[in-house]
Scaffold this active site. Structure first.
Site, PDB file in Angstrom:
ATOM      1  N   CYS A   2     -13.125 -32.158   5.561  1.00 14.02           N
ATOM      2  CA  CYS A   2     -14.528 -32.315   5.950  1.00 14.02           C
ATOM      3  C   CYS A   2     -14.594 -33.059   7.283  1.00 14.02           C
ATOM      4  O   CYS A   2     -13.637 -33.706   7.696  1.00 14.02           O
ATOM      5  CB  CYS A   2     -15.282 -33.114   4.908  1.00 14.02           C
ATOM      6  SG  CYS A   2     -15.078 -32.445   3.258  1.00 14.02           S
ATOM      7  N   ARG A  27     -14.012 -28.182  10.993  1.00 14.59           N
ATOM      8  CA  ARG A  27     -13.287 -28.838   9.905  1.00 14.59           C
ATOM      9  C   ARG A  27     -13.767 -28.369   8.537  1.00 14.59           C
ATOM     10  O   ARG A  27     -13.052 -28.497   7.541  1.00 14.59           O
ATOM     11  CB  ARG A  27     -13.450 -30.348   9.993  1.00 14.59           C
ATOM     12  CG  ARG A  27     -12.786 -30.977  11.189  1.00 14.59           C
ATOM     13  CD  ARG A  27     -12.872 -32.470  11.079  1.00 14.59           C
ATOM     14  NE  ARG A  27     -12.044 -32.970  10.015  1.00 14.59           N
ATOM     15  CZ  ARG A  27     -10.794 -33.397  10.169  1.00 14.59           C
ATOM     16  NH1 ARG A  27     -10.258 -33.396  11.347  1.00 14.59           N
ATOM     17  NH2 ARG A  27     -10.099 -33.820   9.140  1.00 14.59           N
ATOM     18  N   TRP A  74     -16.120 -29.145   3.434  1.00 16.13           N
ATOM     19  CA  TRP A  74     -15.275 -28.055   2.954  1.00 16.13           C
ATOM     20  C   TRP A  74     -15.036 -28.382   1.489  1.00 16.13           C
ATOM     21  O   TRP A  74     -14.338 -29.342   1.165  1.00 16.13           O
ATOM     22  CB  TRP A  74     -13.954 -28.013   3.727  1.00 16.13           C
ATOM     23  CG  TRP A  74     -13.120 -26.810   3.402  1.00 16.13           C
ATOM     24  CD1 TRP A  74     -13.206 -25.576   3.979  1.00 16.13           C
ATOM     25  CD2 TRP A  74     -12.081 -26.727   2.418  1.00 16.13           C
ATOM     26  NE1 TRP A  74     -12.287 -24.730   3.405  1.00 16.13           N
ATOM     27  CE2 TRP A  74     -11.587 -25.401   2.451  1.00 16.13           C
ATOM     28  CE3 TRP A  74     -11.525 -27.616   1.506  1.00 16.13           C
ATOM     29  CZ2 TRP A  74     -10.566 -24.956   1.619  1.00 16.13           C
ATOM     30  CZ3 TRP A  74     -10.515 -27.178   0.670  1.00 16.13           C
ATOM     31  CH2 TRP A  74     -10.034 -25.858   0.740  1.00 16.13           C
ATOM     32  N   ASN A  98     -14.275 -37.813   3.292  1.00 19.85           N
ATOM     33  CA  ASN A  98     -13.350 -36.742   3.638  1.00 19.85           C
ATOM     34  C   ASN A  98     -12.066 -37.023   2.882  1.00 19.85           C
ATOM     35  O   ASN A  98     -11.455 -38.075   3.080  1.00 19.85           O
ATOM     36  CB  ASN A  98     -13.095 -36.742   5.151  1.00 19.85           C
ATOM     37  CG  ASN A  98     -11.978 -35.791   5.549  1.00 19.85           C
ATOM     38  OD1 ASN A  98     -11.745 -34.792   4.884  1.00 19.85           O
ATOM     39  ND2 ASN A  98     -11.289 -36.104   6.635  1.00 19.85           N
ATOM     40  N   GLY A  99     -11.662 -36.114   1.991  1.00 21.00           N
ATOM     41  CA  GLY A  99     -10.444 -36.326   1.213  1.00 21.00           C
ATOM     42  C   GLY A  99     -10.679 -35.976  -0.241  1.00 21.00           C
ATOM     43  O   GLY A  99     -11.622 -35.255  -0.577  1.00 21.00           O
ATOM     44  N   GLU A 482       2.709 -13.388  11.843  1.00 25.83           N
ATOM     45  CA  GLU A 482       1.597 -14.072  12.501  1.00 25.83           C
ATOM     46  C   GLU A 482       0.455 -13.088  12.783  1.00 25.83           C
ATOM     47  O   GLU A 482      -0.722 -13.426  12.613  1.00 25.83           O
ATOM     48  CB  GLU A 482       2.105 -14.739  13.793  1.00 25.83           C
ATOM     49  CG  GLU A 482       1.050 -15.358  14.690  1.00 25.83           C
ATOM     50  CD  GLU A 482       0.247 -16.485  14.055  1.00 25.83           C
ATOM     51  OE1 GLU A 482       0.542 -16.906  12.926  1.00 25.83           O
ATOM     52  OE2 GLU A 482      -0.723 -16.942  14.704  1.00 25.83           O
ATOM     53  N   LYS A 486      -3.320 -13.530  11.349  1.00 22.99           N
ATOM     54  CA  LYS A 486      -4.516 -13.557  12.222  1.00 22.99           C
ATOM     55  C   LYS A 486      -5.549 -12.563  11.724  1.00 22.99           C
ATOM     56  O   LYS A 486      -6.733 -12.862  11.634  1.00 22.99           O
ATOM     57  CB  LYS A 486      -4.176 -13.189  13.671  1.00 22.99           C
ATOM     58  CG  LYS A 486      -3.493 -14.195  14.552  1.00 22.99           C
ATOM     59  CD  LYS A 486      -4.251 -15.432  14.876  1.00 22.99           C
ATOM     60  CE  LYS A 486      -4.088 -16.469  13.800  1.00 22.99           C
ATOM     61  NZ  LYS A 486      -3.113 -17.473  13.963  1.00 22.99           N
ATOM     62  N   GLU A 489      -7.206 -13.686   8.387  1.00 16.50           N
ATOM     63  CA  GLU A 489      -8.096 -14.839   8.375  1.00 16.50           C
ATOM     64  C   GLU A 489      -9.411 -14.610   9.111  1.00 16.50           C
ATOM     65  O   GLU A 489     -10.420 -15.171   8.710  1.00 16.50           O
ATOM     66  CB  GLU A 489      -7.401 -16.130   8.821  1.00 16.50           C
ATOM     67  CG  GLU A 489      -6.931 -16.217  10.232  1.00 16.50           C
ATOM     68  CD  GLU A 489      -6.275 -17.579  10.536  1.00 16.50           C
ATOM     69  OE1 GLU A 489      -5.382 -17.584  11.387  1.00 16.50           O
ATOM     70  OE2 GLU A 489      -6.645 -18.601   9.945  1.00 16.50           O
ATOM     71  N   HIS A 505      12.628  -1.409   0.910  1.00 14.71           N
ATOM     72  CA  HIS A 505      12.937  -2.070  -0.370  1.00 14.71           C
ATOM     73  C   HIS A 505      11.679  -2.276  -1.209  1.00 14.71           C
ATOM     74  O   HIS A 505      11.664  -3.116  -2.102  1.00 14.71           O
ATOM     75  CB  HIS A 505      13.648  -3.404  -0.111  1.00 14.71           C
ATOM     76  CG  HIS A 505      14.969  -3.219   0.560  1.00 14.71           C
ATOM     77  ND1 HIS A 505      16.084  -2.732  -0.096  1.00 14.71           N
ATOM     78  CD2 HIS A 505      15.349  -3.391   1.852  1.00 14.71           C
ATOM     79  CE1 HIS A 505      17.088  -2.628   0.744  1.00 14.71           C
ATOM     80  NE2 HIS A 505      16.662  -3.032   1.948  1.00 14.71           N
ATOM     81  N   LYS A 605     -10.148 -25.962   9.964  1.00 17.42           N
ATOM     82  CA  LYS A 605      -9.111 -26.097  10.994  1.00 17.42           C
ATOM     83  C   LYS A 605      -8.033 -27.109  10.600  1.00 17.42           C
ATOM     84  O   LYS A 605      -6.856 -26.891  10.825  1.00 17.42           O
ATOM     85  CB  LYS A 605      -9.781 -26.521  12.308  1.00 17.42           C
ATOM     86  CG  LYS A 605      -8.841 -26.641  13.488  1.00 17.42           C
ATOM     87  CD  LYS A 605      -8.508 -25.293  14.058  1.00 17.42           C
ATOM     88  CE  LYS A 605      -7.566 -25.356  15.229  1.00 17.42           C
ATOM     89  NZ  LYS A 605      -6.839 -24.084  15.382  1.00 17.42           N
TER      90      LYS A 605
HETATM   91  O1  M6R Z   1      -2.718 -28.247  12.254  1.00 17.60           O
HETATM   92  P1  M6R Z   1      -1.532 -27.515  11.731  1.00 17.60           P
HETATM   93  O2  M6R Z   1      -0.780 -26.797  12.781  1.00 17.60           O
HETATM   94  O3  M6R Z   1      -0.635 -28.382  10.879  1.00 17.60           O
HETATM   95  O4  M6R Z   1      -2.154 -26.418  10.746  1.00 17.60           O
HETATM   96  C1  M6R Z   1      -1.333 -25.613   9.945  1.00 17.60           C
HETATM   97  C2  M6R Z   1      -2.095 -24.403   9.437  1.00 17.60           C
HETATM   98  O5  M6R Z   1      -3.175 -24.806   8.648  1.00 17.60           O
HETATM   99  C3  M6R Z   1      -2.627 -23.529  10.579  1.00 17.60           C
HETATM  100  O6  M6R Z   1      -1.593 -23.126  11.413  1.00 17.60           O
HETATM  101  C4  M6R Z   1      -3.342 -22.275  10.041  1.00 17.60           C
HETATM  102  O7  M6R Z   1      -2.446 -21.452   9.390  1.00 17.60           O
HETATM  103  C5  M6R Z   1      -4.017 -21.571  11.212  1.00 17.60           C
HETATM  104  N1  M6R Z   1      -5.425 -21.783  11.161  1.00 17.60           N
HETATM  105  C6  M6R Z   1      -3.799 -20.119  11.213  1.00 17.60           C
HETATM  106  O8  M6R Z   1      -4.409 -19.512  12.296  1.00 17.60           O
END
Ligand code: M6R
Length: 610
Positions: A2, A27, A74, A98-99, A482, A486, A489, A505, A605
């Site tokens: 959050c 966040r 969140w 937050n937590g 990756e 992308k 998400e 496989h 994020k």
């Molecule tokens: O802040 P961080 O790099 O530790 O975050 C790790 C993941 O949460 C982050 O890379 C996430 O997978 C990305 N939003 C993906 O695009």
């Protein structure tokens, strides 16, 4: 996960708090609220959904609110409803959190038995009730906090306001990030320094086990035993403008475009342009005891994890010690074997990812040397490691990582090269080849950016597909992973990344004439094998979208669509160039599907809960 913001000063604060929340919305964005004090009384507005839904309610807060705090949520415990939105209120007390309070069930039962009535399903509300009960016998916030804190288990960044002390904000930190902004006649707090950038660059990052009391003219910090601490501020290096969209439609698009300059800056900062020598001091390598290192373990999550997987193709080769890469959320719970000869490297954009931080704490407890590759300065992970290599990619605001990924891959490469140079173990020709490849990188990335229009056209053909497969071999396998992440998400399309050789496989059973398959086949040592895998897909009528060299007619002729991608002479660094095409592909598909590109559903994020 959050976002929390607090303000105390001599000007109306509602707008300041709201704008602070806007800068933090990445966040968490499933509900939000603001509380202020005016005339000794708490006033609050809350709404489910994004901040846009809170904004029309702001006029309900008194103009003369010179102190207040806000929250963007969140959800962890309790649905994202207005009722569960923070601030939570009880009597003349307001609280944001937050937590996660892990032992909230037992505390809630105890409080209910004591006659407390809860108005939300959140874990956070127990703290409010504990505090309110304590204030009956300890009528000042700090004293009451010191009494209830030992009862809390979990992670928390708490913001607290009380009508009984209407000039002060309280901030409590254990496990979750919390930063204080020191202003001129006003002070602030937030869960993330990015939110404070337009207000002040002078900040104090609270450590775990600390409580701060903020008034318009003072910041007092003590530890959980009540001992006062002297914590001078540090100065942030980011500018407010670097956290703006700067004319781009989305932060993600801006951050994709920034990559050539970010990569050039990293190389310019860390590699001597005349001699090719790596600045191992600035990289934090000089702070490590290299003679002790027998193995390296990378810990990371999500995109950062994929970046670390690429390090196997560079760091291992340059340093000559085994490298393993672990998902932080798995590693920390399996009691891994670690001893002081292991270097544990956390890779993280935010520096706050809870699982990655927990791995570092575990490694420190086992006597390992620890290192961070991180973007956000002063964040929790670099503060927990022995040394840090800062990416200095500038603020990344889009939830989907783009420039952080490519900067990480480059930093892994330079880290390996730096250690190899220091240990004098890289043959001169290998070193020279690496430096030449590094020189090609920013302009190759720039040319990859210029293919945006072409990728947009390709995305127009496929944006309605329900599934995608990405495949690559060697370092390009991580590009496939990756690329699939992308797409998932930000467009909510189901996508999987596979190693080309693995397809037969199992996953090849998914291939038919409706399945788009993005094949990444740069001109590296895996090329021939990858082309065989492409042929296998083609024989089953898969819809091939190739990502490869502009002049590679052989590969191009096997594909329905082709994204020409500049080539450089190093397979690990090539991933940086190839992934740019896939960033654009997911971006344009998401735009066409009308999703919220910068704040995709269910995500945040900074993942500061486990
Ligand atoms: O802040 P961080 O790099 O530790 O975050 C790790 C993941 O949460 C982050 O890379 C996430 O997978 C990305 N939003 C993906 O695009």
């Amino acid at each position: 996960m959050c976002g929390v913001v607090g303000f105390v000063g001599v000007r109306p604060g509602v707008r300041v708090i709201f704008e602070g929340l806007q800068r933090l919305e990445y966040r968490g964005y499933d509900s939000a609220g603001i509380a202020t004090i005016s005339g000794g009384k708490i006033h609050a507005v809350k709404s489910d959904g994004k901040l846009l839904r809170l904004e029309p309610l702001l006029h309900e807060l008194p103009e003369s609110s010179f102190i207040g705090m806000g929250h963007t949520r969140w959800a962890t415990h309790g649905a994202p409803t207005t009722q569960n939105a923070h601030p939570h209120l009880l009597g003349n007390l307001a609280l944001i959190h937050n937590g996660i309070i892990e032992n909230y069930r037992e505390l809630k039962q105890e409080l209910i038995a004591d006659g407390h009535v809860f108005s939300s399903e959140t874990d956070s509300e127990v703290v409010l009730h504990l505090l309110s009960r304590e204030l009956k016998t300890t009528p000042e916030i700090k004293g009451a906090l010191l009494k209830i804190i030992p009862r809390l288990r979990g992670a928390y960044g708490l913001g607290i306001m009380w009508g009984g002390e209407p000039e002060a904000l309280y901030l409590v930190k254990e496990g979750s990030p919390a930063v204080i902004g020191v202003g001129d006649g006003e002070n602030y707090f937030a869960s993330d320094a990015l939110s404070l950038l337009p207000l002040t660059k002078s900040v104090i990052f609270l450590n775990d086990g600390e409580i701060a009391r903020l008034t318009k003219s003072s910041v007092d910090i003590c530890d959980f035993s009540g001992k006062l601490l002297n914590r001078p501020p540090s100065i942030l290096s980011w500018t407010a403008a670097s956290a703006e969209k700067q004319g781009y439609r989305h932060y993600m698009l801006k951050e994709i475009h920034e990559q050539p300059a970010v990569l050039a800056n990293i190389i310019g900062r860390l590699v001597n342009p005349l001699t090719g020598a790596i600045d191992t001091k600035q990289m934090g390598i000089d702070d490590l005891d290299l003679a002790k290192i027998r193995s390296i373990v990378y810990v990371a999550c999500g995109t950062a994890y994929y970046s670390a997987m690429i390090s196997k193709y560079s760091v291992e080769q340059f340093i000559g010690v085994p490298v393993s890469v672990e998902l932080a959320s798995e590693f920390r719970y399996r009691d891994p074997y670690l001893d002081p000869s292991t270097l544990v490297i956390a890779v993280t954009q935010s520096g706050e990812t809870a699982d990655t931080l927990a791995c570092i704490k575990h490694a420190v407890a086992r006597g390992c040397q620890t290192f961070a590759i991180c973007n956000v300065q002063h964040s929790s992970i670099p503060r927990a490691t022995k040394a840090t290599l800062y990416m200095e990619a500038g603020p990344e605001v889009g939830v989907a990582s783009t420039k952080a990924f490519t900067s990480m891959v480059l930093c892994h490469y330079l880290f390996g090269l730096g250690i190899g140079q220091k240990k004098r173990q890289i043959p001169a020709d290998v070193y020279e080849k690496a430096i030449q490849a590094l020189k090609q990188l920013p302009s190759a990335a720039d040319r990859a950016i210029s293919t945006a229009g072409l990728v947009e056209d390709v995305s127009a053909k496929y944006y309605e597909s329900g599934n995608f497969i990405f495949m690559g071999r060697g370092p390009s396998f991580m590009v496939a992973l990756e690329g699939a992440l992308k797409l998932k998400e930000i467009s909510y399309i189901h996508a999987e990344g596979y190693a080309g050789g693995e397809l037969k496989h199992g996953p090849i059973a998914l291939v038919d004439k409706y399945m788009p398959i993005v094949a990444i086949a740069p001109l590296d040592s895996h090329y021939e094998k990858m082309i065989s895998n492409v042929e296998e897909v083609r024989a089953r009528e898969g819809l091939l979208i190739g990502v490869g060299d502009l002049h590679d007619e052989r590969f191009k002729n096997l594909c329905q669509d082709y994204i020409a991608c500049p080539q450089i002479s190093d397979a690990a660094l090539q991933t940086i160039v190839s992934v740019i095409s896939l960033q654009f592909l997911s971006y344009y598909i998401a735009v066409k599907r009308g999703t919220d590109v910068d704040q995709p559903r269910n995500l945040a994020k900074s993942v500061t809960v486990e």
